[in-house]
Design a protein around this motif. Sequence first.
Motif, PDB file in Angstrom:
ATOM      1  N   ARG A 192       0.860  -1.174   0.000  1.00 25.42           N
ATOM      2  CA  ARG A 192       0.000   0.000   0.000  1.00 25.42           C
ATOM      3  C   ARG A 192       0.900   1.229   0.000  1.00 25.42           C
ATOM      4  O   ARG A 192       1.671   1.444   0.935  1.00 25.42           O
ATOM      5  N   VAL A 193       0.811   2.005  -1.066  1.00 20.65           N
ATOM      6  CA  VAL A 193       1.529   3.271  -1.135  1.00 20.65           C
ATOM      7  C   VAL A 193       0.631   4.306  -0.473  1.00 20.65           C
ATOM      8  O   VAL A 193      -0.568   4.388  -0.784  1.00 20.65           O
ATOM      9  N   CYS A 194       1.164   5.067   0.456  1.00 22.84           N
ATOM     10  CA  CYS A 194       0.369   6.060   1.176  1.00 22.84           C
ATOM     11  C   CYS A 194      -0.329   6.998   0.201  1.00 22.84           C
ATOM     12  O   CYS A 194       0.288   7.471  -0.768  1.00 22.84           O
ATOM     13  N   ALA A 195      -1.591   7.263   0.444  1.00 28.93           N
ATOM     14  CA  ALA A 195      -2.416   8.059  -0.471  1.00 28.93           C
ATOM     15  C   ALA A 195      -1.885   9.470  -0.667  1.00 28.93           C
ATOM     16  O   ALA A 195      -2.144  10.094  -1.703  1.00 28.93           O
ATOM     17  N   ASP A 196      -1.129   9.986   0.303  1.00 32.08           N
ATOM     18  CA  ASP A 196      -0.610  11.348   0.164  1.00 32.08           C
ATOM     19  C   ASP A 196       0.808  11.379  -0.417  1.00 32.08           C
ATOM     20  O   ASP A 196       1.448  12.433  -0.464  1.00 32.08           O
ATOM     21  N   ALA A 197       1.285  10.236  -0.895  1.00 34.34           N
ATOM     22  CA  ALA A 197       2.619  10.204  -1.514  1.00 34.34           C
ATOM     23  C   ALA A 197       2.610  11.024  -2.794  1.00 34.34           C
ATOM     24  O   ALA A 197       1.676  10.955  -3.592  1.00 34.34           O
ATOM     25  N   SER A 198       3.645  11.796  -2.988  1.00 36.26           N
ATOM     26  CA  SER A 198       3.777  12.608  -4.195  1.00 36.26           C
ATOM     27  C   SER A 198       4.197  11.714  -5.362  1.00 36.26           C
ATOM     28  O   SER A 198       4.677  10.587  -5.149  1.00 36.26           O
ATOM     29  N   PRO A 199       4.058  12.192  -6.593  1.00 42.35           N
ATOM     30  CA  PRO A 199       4.572  11.415  -7.726  1.00 42.35           C
ATOM     31  C   PRO A 199       6.055  11.063  -7.578  1.00 42.35           C
ATOM     32  O   PRO A 199       6.466   9.949  -7.925  1.00 42.35           O
ATOM     33  N   THR A 200       6.839  11.972  -7.038  1.00 43.31           N
ATOM     34  CA  THR A 200       8.259  11.688  -6.808  1.00 43.31           C
ATOM     35  C   THR A 200       8.413  10.506  -5.860  1.00 43.31           C
ATOM     36  O   THR A 200       9.226   9.608  -6.096  1.00 43.31           O
ATOM     37  N   GLN A 201       7.624  10.490  -4.791  1.00 48.13           N
ATOM     38  CA  GLN A 201       7.699   9.399  -3.829  1.00 48.13           C
ATOM     39  C   GLN A 201       7.218   8.082  -4.441  1.00 48.13           C
ATOM     40  O   GLN A 201       7.787   7.028  -4.169  1.00 48.13           O
ATOM     41  N   VAL A 202       6.187   8.143  -5.275  1.00 48.93           N
ATOM     42  CA  VAL A 202       5.721   6.925  -5.947  1.00 48.93           C
ATOM     43  C   VAL A 202       6.834   6.355  -6.815  1.00 48.93           C
ATOM     44  O   VAL A 202       7.090   5.146  -6.800  1.00 48.93           O
ATOM     45  N   LEU A 203       7.532   7.209  -7.547  1.00 47.73           N
ATOM     46  CA  LEU A 203       8.636   6.738  -8.386  1.00 47.73           C
ATOM     47  C   LEU A 203       9.769   6.157  -7.544  1.00 47.73           C
ATOM     48  O   LEU A 203      10.411   5.182  -7.946  1.00 47.73           O
ATOM     49  N   THR A 204      10.000   6.709  -6.362  1.00 46.33           N
ATOM     50  CA  THR A 204      11.016   6.166  -5.465  1.00 46.33           C
ATOM     51  C   THR A 204      10.602   4.780  -4.981  1.00 46.33           C
ATOM     52  O   THR A 204      11.426   3.867  -4.897  1.00 46.33           O
ATOM     53  N   VAL A 205       9.313   4.603  -4.687  1.00 44.59           N
ATOM     54  CA  VAL A 205       8.818   3.287  -4.273  1.00 44.59           C
ATOM     55  C   VAL A 205       8.970   2.289  -5.429  1.00 44.59           C
ATOM     56  O   VAL A 205       9.359   1.136  -5.215  1.00 44.59           O
ATOM     57  N   VAL A 206       8.685   2.724  -6.647  1.00 37.97           N
ATOM     58  CA  VAL A 206       8.872   1.845  -7.812  1.00 37.97           C
ATOM     59  C   VAL A 206      10.328   1.402  -7.897  1.00 37.97           C
ATOM     60  O   VAL A 206      10.609   0.205  -8.067  1.00 37.97           O
ATOM     61  N   ARG A 207      11.262   2.340  -7.775  1.00 36.33           N
ATOM     62  CA  ARG A 207      12.681   1.978  -7.854  1.00 36.33           C
ATOM     63  C   ARG A 207      13.077   1.027  -6.724  1.00 36.33           C
ATOM     64  O   ARG A 207      13.837   0.081  -6.931  1.00 36.33           O
ATOM     65  N   ALA A 208      12.543   1.264  -5.527  1.00 36.52           N
ATOM     66  CA  ALA A 208      12.850   0.375  -4.395  1.00 36.52           C
ATOM     67  C   ALA A 208      12.343  -1.037  -4.672  1.00 36.52           C
ATOM     68  O   ALA A 208      13.058  -2.026  -4.449  1.00 36.52           O
ATOM     69  N   CYS A 209      11.131  -1.147  -5.168  1.00 39.12           N
ATOM     70  CA  CYS A 209      10.557  -2.471  -5.452  1.00 39.12           C
ATOM     71  C   CYS A 209      11.262  -3.137  -6.633  1.00 39.12           C
ATOM     72  O   CYS A 209      11.453  -4.358  -6.633  1.00 39.12           O
TER      73      CYS A 209
END
Length: 191
Positions: free
Chosen positions: A71-88
């Motif tokens: 679950r990606v936090c709903a208030d995550a910014s697009p930058t943070q979403v991309l960081t989560v993608v790179r981490a995964c």
Amino acid sequence: MSAVTGADLWEAAEEMTRVLLPHRARDWSVPAGSLTWSCWTTGAHVAHDLLAYAGQVTGRPDDRYLPFDLRVCADASPTQVLTVVRACAGLLATAVDAAPPDTRAWHFGPCDPAGFAAMGVAETLLHTHDITSGLGVPWQAPQRLSALVLRRLFPDAPTGAAPEVLLWMTGRGELPGRARRTSWVWRAAVD
């Protein structure tokens, strides 16, 4: 045929970041191309799938997907979403590269580490296409990565430029002389 590896996953994630990060201030609540999901949700979906694939490779279940979710936090910014993608992507790359080639885990049948890597690259490239389409950003998937995905997941793909063929195989594009696809399945299982 060369196997898809962790390095290919890293390359796909870096390409996604390279093309989308400059557009992080745009409205990511718009639909991602022809999908009903928003661009933000589509990015979070990529991270989810990469993590799920990493879990499969390391957990090695033989009959189902492991019962966990990202679950990606709903208030995550697009930058943070991309960081989560790179981490995964990094987690999947590490799992794929560490697993012996004869490792098998479930994805609608027994799938090898290279198959999970190919699916991870495919998810990343295809959904980068969806997000760039939604944001109105011109982009084409890299030829080499597209060709790897086609060889591993779509052995019946027609000849042609790999990025265009990949889009056609997944119902996202047109190919001259061929009807647009309305359904598709990739072949990740090996045995």
